[in-house]
Every structure is written in C-alpha cells, then in structure tokens.
Write a protein that holds these residues in place. Structure first.
Motif, mmCIF file in Angstrom:
data_model
loop_
_atom_site.group_PDB
_atom_site.id
_atom_site.type_symbol
_atom_site.label_atom_id
_atom_site.label_comp_id
_atom_site.label_asym_id
_atom_site.label_seq_id
_atom_site.Cartn_x
_atom_site.Cartn_y
_atom_site.Cartn_z
ATOM 1 N N ARG A 96 0.865 -1.036 0.102
ATOM 2 C CA ARG A 96 -0.184 0.083 0.121
ATOM 3 C C ARG A 96 0.945 1.296 -0.037
ATOM 4 N NH1 ARG A 96 -1.784 3.467 3.473
ATOM 5 N NH2 ARG A 96 -0.704 2.461 5.221
ATOM 6 N N VAL A 97 1.801 1.343 0.682
ATOM 7 C CA VAL A 97 2.831 2.433 0.824
ATOM 8 C C VAL A 97 3.502 2.650 -0.481
ATOM 9 C CG1 VAL A 97 4.955 3.495 1.883
ATOM 10 C CG2 VAL A 97 3.180 2.297 3.241
ATOM 11 N N LEU A 98 3.993 1.662 -1.100
ATOM 12 C CA LEU A 98 4.634 1.746 -2.381
ATOM 13 C C LEU A 98 3.657 2.267 -3.671
ATOM 14 C CD1 LEU A 98 6.979 -1.361 -2.679
ATOM 15 C CD2 LEU A 98 7.676 0.869 -2.040
ATOM 16 N N ARG A 99 2.474 1.836 -3.506
ATOM 17 C CA ARG A 99 1.274 2.094 -4.529
ATOM 18 C C ARG A 99 1.029 3.739 -4.210
ATOM 19 N NH1 ARG A 99 -1.666 -1.508 -3.597
ATOM 20 N NH2 ARG A 99 -0.994 -3.017 -5.092
ATOM 21 N N THR A 100 0.726 3.970 -3.005
ATOM 22 C CA THR A 100 0.442 5.512 -2.696
ATOM 23 C C THR A 100 1.484 6.364 -3.158
ATOM 24 O OG1 THR A 100 -0.927 4.805 -0.761
ATOM 25 C CG2 THR A 100 0.034 7.034 -0.957
ATOM 26 N N LEU A 101 2.877 5.851 -3.114
ATOM 27 C CA LEU A 101 3.894 6.944 -3.351
ATOM 28 C C LEU A 101 4.176 6.871 -4.992
ATOM 29 C CD1 LEU A 101 6.760 5.668 -0.976
ATOM 30 C CD2 LEU A 101 5.538 7.820 -0.940
ATOM 31 N N ARG A 102 3.616 5.768 -5.396
ATOM 32 C CA ARG A 102 3.695 6.190 -7.190
ATOM 33 C C ARG A 102 2.727 6.870 -7.618
ATOM 34 N NH1 ARG A 102 6.212 1.487 -10.738
ATOM 35 N NH2 ARG A 102 4.431 2.332 -12.245
ATOM 36 N N GLU A 103 1.554 6.807 -6.841
ATOM 37 C CA GLU A 103 0.455 7.447 -7.276
ATOM 38 C C GLU A 103 0.680 9.005 -6.978
ATOM 39 O OE1 GLU A 103 -2.827 5.733 -5.080
ATOM 40 O OE2 GLU A 103 -2.911 4.075 -6.231
ATOM 41 N N ARG A 104 1.397 8.986 -5.913
ATOM 42 C CA ARG A 104 1.757 10.620 -5.641
ATOM 43 C C ARG A 104 2.839 11.120 -6.788
ATOM 44 N NH1 ARG A 104 1.818 11.045 1.138
ATOM 45 N NH2 ARG A 104 -0.560 10.267 1.314
ATOM 46 N N GLY A 105 3.591 10.319 -7.288
ATOM 47 C CA GLY A 105 4.493 10.954 -8.292
ATOM 48 C C GLY A 105 6.008 10.623 -8.219
ATOM 49 N N TYR A 106 6.108 9.838 -7.243
ATOM 50 C CA TYR A 106 7.405 9.385 -6.728
ATOM 51 C C TYR A 106 8.207 8.351 -7.695
ATOM 52 C CZ TYR A 106 6.597 12.796 -2.972
ATOM 53 O OH TYR A 106 6.291 14.077 -2.334
ATOM 54 N N LEU A 107 9.196 8.317 -7.756
ATOM 55 C CA LEU A 107 9.943 7.244 -8.499
ATOM 56 C C LEU A 107 10.657 6.251 -7.399
ATOM 57 C CD1 LEU A 107 11.536 9.255 -11.409
ATOM 58 C CD2 LEU A 107 9.270 7.907 -11.354
ATOM 59 N N LEU A 108 10.481 4.894 -7.516
ATOM 60 C CA LEU A 108 10.753 4.064 -6.386
ATOM 61 C C LEU A 108 11.917 3.097 -6.958
ATOM 62 C CD1 LEU A 108 7.178 3.375 -4.991
ATOM 63 C CD2 LEU A 108 8.620 5.109 -4.691
ATOM 64 N N ALA A 109 12.759 3.051 -6.077
ATOM 65 C CA ALA A 109 14.155 1.834 -6.420
ATOM 66 C C ALA A 109 14.191 1.095 -5.430
ATOM 67 C CB ALA A 109 15.205 2.586 -7.282
ATOM 68 N N VAL A 110 14.714 -0.250 -5.619
ATOM 69 C CA VAL A 110 15.369 -1.033 -4.624
ATOM 70 C C VAL A 110 16.889 -0.807 -4.636
ATOM 71 C CG1 VAL A 110 16.022 -3.525 -4.214
ATOM 72 C CG2 VAL A 110 13.692 -2.624 -4.086
ATOM 73 N N ALA A 111 17.490 -0.601 -3.503
ATOM 74 C CA ALA A 111 19.042 -0.358 -3.631
ATOM 75 C C ALA A 111 19.401 -1.527 -2.524
ATOM 76 C CB ALA A 111 19.604 0.943 -3.164
ATOM 77 N N THR A 112 19.648 -2.850 -3.117
ATOM 78 C CA THR A 112 20.306 -3.761 -2.222
ATOM 79 C C THR A 112 21.613 -4.309 -2.402
ATOM 80 O OG1 THR A 112 19.569 -6.057 -1.635
ATOM 81 C CG2 THR A 112 19.030 -5.351 -3.933
#
Length: 218
Positions: A96-112
């Motif tokens: 839910r948090v990832l989906r919300t951030l995407r909907e808010r216009g942010y770009l999301l990456a894993v850095a592992t």
C-alpha cells in the motif's frame, strides 16, 4: 491550471530489500547455515548470522570460516534461489505504501546488497515488481555503507534522491553518504538502539510515517 512536476524536481526514493520491504531473514539464514551442514562444518548461531545481515555474502562467511568462504558461498548460491520464497513475505502495509508513493508521483527503486539478477527475481516473486520503477543490485562496485548502489539506482531512475529507507546502519550510512534523508524501520535486522546510533531522520516500527513526508507532487 494543472500543476506539473518540474523535470528537475528530485523524486527518487530508495529502499533496501531484505528486512525493509520483505520479511526474508528466515530464508536467508536457513540458506546461509545450509552450507555449514552440507560440508560438515561447525555452524554459527542464528543470532550471530542475523547480526551480519546486510553485508556481502563473502564477508559474512569469512567472519565464521575464512578458509571455507568460497565453498560456502557456492553452497548458498545453489540453495537460496531454490528456497528464497518458502517463508519470505512483504511486511504489512508495504504494498500500500509503495502504491501510494507511485500515485503521488515519486520514482521508487530498490538498492540492495543482493546481486541484481537475484534481487529482480526476488522482487517479482514477492509481488512487488509492478510497484517499483527499478531494482538495483550490487554488481561489481563497493557495497553499503558506500553510496554506490544508491547512485546507480538514482541514475537508472533519472532523478535526484530524497530518502533512503532501510533496516540496518549500513543502509543509513549509505543514504547519508549519498546526501539523502534516512528512514529506519525496526522490523528488520537491527534493533532500535543500534539504528539510533546512525542518527536517521526517522526511526519507526513501520513505513507509515514516510507518507507524511512525501505529499503528492501533482
């Protein structure tokens, strides 16, 4: 008039994977200990292994059995890809948090610290692939706490970075070295007290507070 996000507005959020987005430690530790059993070597305790999670695999094995580190790495890399999904699950609320951030216009990456190919397989198996814009493993460059994996992730996103989210002091120091704000979650590897030594901007039991800091961009 519709508001538009400037092309130079930083929009990148980086997340560690194991212990941050996914509760994967049981499968990792099982595979880590498998090599000792398989080769008849004295095994460390679960607590000893857990304390090193987030470091490169070779460094972890060198800590316990330096003369057998290469052999143990091979055993792990044979065992883990066949067993990584047995008990691993996303932490509550992550999707839910990832989906919300995407909907808010942010770009999301894993850095592992995981290798890139395994990280992508893992993310897809956990059902998170469609919620992330990029999955960056540590392939041929310095591992955390060096900021290299974060720089590579942000370059792939094509934007500046805002936050690094992680569950270890290695994640937090890497984020700080990359010039990002840092958000520590206590549901993973390192306890609250240890995470606090890295002075993160947020130290929380889950990801909910992150949404408070990241309102919609459009």
């Amino acid at each position: 008039m519709e508001r538009r996000v400037s092309t130079v507005t930083p929009r990148g959020i980086c997340f560690d994977l194991d212990g941050t987005l996914v509760d994967s430690l049981p499968d990792i530790i099982d595979s880590f200990l498998h090599g000792f059993t398989h080769h008849g070597l004295p095994a460390p305790s679960v607590a000893e292994v857990r304390a090193l999670i987030g470091q490169p695999l070779e460094a972890m094995y060198t800590r316990f059995a330096p003369e057998h580190a290469t052999t143990l790495c091979v055993a792990y890399r044979e065992h883990y890809p066949l067993n990584f999904h047995r008990r691993s699950r996303p932490f509550p609320g992550v999707e839910r948090v990832l989906r919300t951030l995407r909907e808010r216009g942010y770009l999301l990456a894993v850095a592992t610290t995981k290798r890139g190919d395994m990280a992508r397989r893992f993310v897809d198996a956990m059902g998170l692939g469609g919620l992330l814009h990029h999955v960056q493993g540590t392939d041929g460059f310095p591992h955390k706490p060096a900021p290299d994996v974060i720089h590579h992730a942000l370059k792939a996103l094509g934007t500046g970075g805002l936050w690094m989210v992680g569950d270890t002091t290695l994640d937090l120091h890497a984020g700080q070295a990359a010039g990002l704000k840092t958000y520590a979650v206590t549901w993973g590897t390192h306890a609250h007290e240890e995470l606090a030594t890295a002075t993160p901007d947020e130290l929380q039991p889950d990801l909910e507070r992150l949404l408070h800091h990241l309102p919609p961009l459009v």
